[in-house]
Design an enzyme around this catalytic site. Structure first.
Site, mmCIF file in Angstrom:
data_model
loop_
_atom_site.group_PDB
_atom_site.id
_atom_site.type_symbol
_atom_site.label_atom_id
_atom_site.label_comp_id
_atom_site.label_asym_id
_atom_site.label_seq_id
_atom_site.Cartn_x
_atom_site.Cartn_y
_atom_site.Cartn_z
ATOM 1 N N PRO A 5 0.816 -1.224 0.000
ATOM 2 C CA PRO A 5 0.000 0.000 0.000
ATOM 3 C C PRO A 5 0.849 1.273 0.000
ATOM 4 O O PRO A 5 1.634 1.512 0.901
ATOM 5 C CB PRO A 5 -0.797 -0.122 1.307
ATOM 6 C CG PRO A 5 -0.770 -1.561 1.663
ATOM 7 C CD PRO A 5 0.556 -2.061 1.177
ATOM 8 N N GLU A 6 0.715 2.057 -1.055
ATOM 9 C CA GLU A 6 1.331 3.376 -1.126
ATOM 10 C C GLU A 6 0.213 4.355 -1.467
ATOM 11 O O GLU A 6 -0.968 3.991 -1.477
ATOM 12 C CB GLU A 6 2.464 3.383 -2.150
ATOM 13 C CG GLU A 6 3.529 2.329 -1.841
ATOM 14 C CD GLU A 6 4.871 2.562 -2.509
ATOM 15 O OE1 GLU A 6 5.124 3.681 -2.980
ATOM 16 O OE2 GLU A 6 5.676 1.614 -2.552
ATOM 17 N N LYS B 204 -1.175 8.373 2.572
ATOM 18 C CA LYS B 204 -1.486 6.968 2.808
ATOM 19 C C LYS B 204 -2.642 6.789 3.795
ATOM 20 O O LYS B 204 -2.925 5.668 4.222
ATOM 21 C CB LYS B 204 -0.245 6.237 3.332
ATOM 22 C CG LYS B 204 0.931 6.246 2.370
ATOM 23 C CD LYS B 204 2.080 5.453 2.951
ATOM 24 C CE LYS B 204 3.298 5.491 2.049
ATOM 25 N NZ LYS B 204 4.409 4.674 2.585
#
Length: 259
Positions: A2-3, A51
């Site tokens: 996850p970015e 994020k």
């Protein structure tokens, strides 16, 4: 991994499924917020901030961060869950959809008035309306002795880049990840390319930095230790960098192309 682009897509999916709908049931499976019931609240919007992901009602903001393992899934009412129930941290139900946050690294319920304070540490958002490249450069330059890969990962400088982008960006600019910010030529160009990369990928399911969207050919250096550089054939090297030992992340670079 996850970015910022992953969170951007998750927010877009949740917004499409939930925005404008009334919550009919909420189940917060975090002790601090377990007694909160937001049934009857209407969801205004779902947005990403770097994020971080925010599900907003007029009075409340459900704030989450995926960290390494987290994800949000949207199901039809009564649809079988794709993961075990004990991994769920929150369940939000509307008449037409069920949104489940699995293995979230952070989950909290904030009064809308308290949301800015929870996010005030973040730098300019690469995918957000507040993007300010000059401010991002100023923040990076304020830590001249920090390795550039570490500085790019610091969300206080610019919000949204993760380890994949930091490594790929260093390769594309010909910079060793270990090089101090003060020694990086043309820092504004690094920031500009970082934004172009994440913008180009925000709607892709698979992240691409090489321009070749085929399995095994999408990235230049990340995850390719010991393999030949796609540009010059030199073997890719691997190391670790971080502000502290606890924050160390794996880095990859070509010793020939990144001088």
């Amino acid at each position: 991994m996850p970015e910022g682009d992953t969170v951007f897509r998750a927010a877009a999916r949740l917004h499409a499924a939930l925005a404008g709908s009334e919550l009919v049931r909420t189940d917060f499976r975090v002790p601090r917020f377990a007694t909160i019931d937001l049934a009857g609240e209407r969801i205004e919007e779902v947005v990403a901030r770097g994020k971080h992901l925010l599900i907003r009602t007029p009075a409340w903001s459900i704030h989450s961060h995926l960290k390494m393992e987290g994800e949000w899934r949207v199901l039809r009412p009564g649809e079988r869950w794709p993961k075990p129930a004990h991994l769920a941290r929150v369940v939000l139900e509307t008449p037409d959809a069920t949104a489940i946050g699995f293995e979230l690294g952070l989950l909290e319920v904030l009064a809308r008035a308290d949301e800015p304070a929870a996010l005030e540490h973040l730098g300019p958002d690469l995918l957000g309306p507040d993007w300010d490249p000059d401010e991002a450069v100023r923040r990076l330059a304020a830590n001249p002795e920090t390795p550039i890969a570490v500085a790019l990962l610091d969300q206080r400088n610019l919000a949204g880049l993760g380890n994949v982008y930091a490594n790929e960006l260093c390769f594309l600019r010909g910079i060793r990840p270990q090089r101090a910010v003060a020694g990086v030529p043309d820092l504004p160009a690094v920031v500009s390319l970082g934004r172009r990369l994440i913008l180009a990928n925000r709607d892709r399911s698979a992240r691409v930095t090489t321009g070749v969207d085929r399995r095994g050919q999408r990235l230049w250096v990340y995850g390719r230790a010991g393999e030949p550089c796609r540009r010059c054939g030199t073997r890719i090297e691997r190391g670790e960098l971080g502000r502290t030992e606890l924050e160390e992340r794996v880095t990859f670079w070509c010793p020939s192309c990144q001088r």
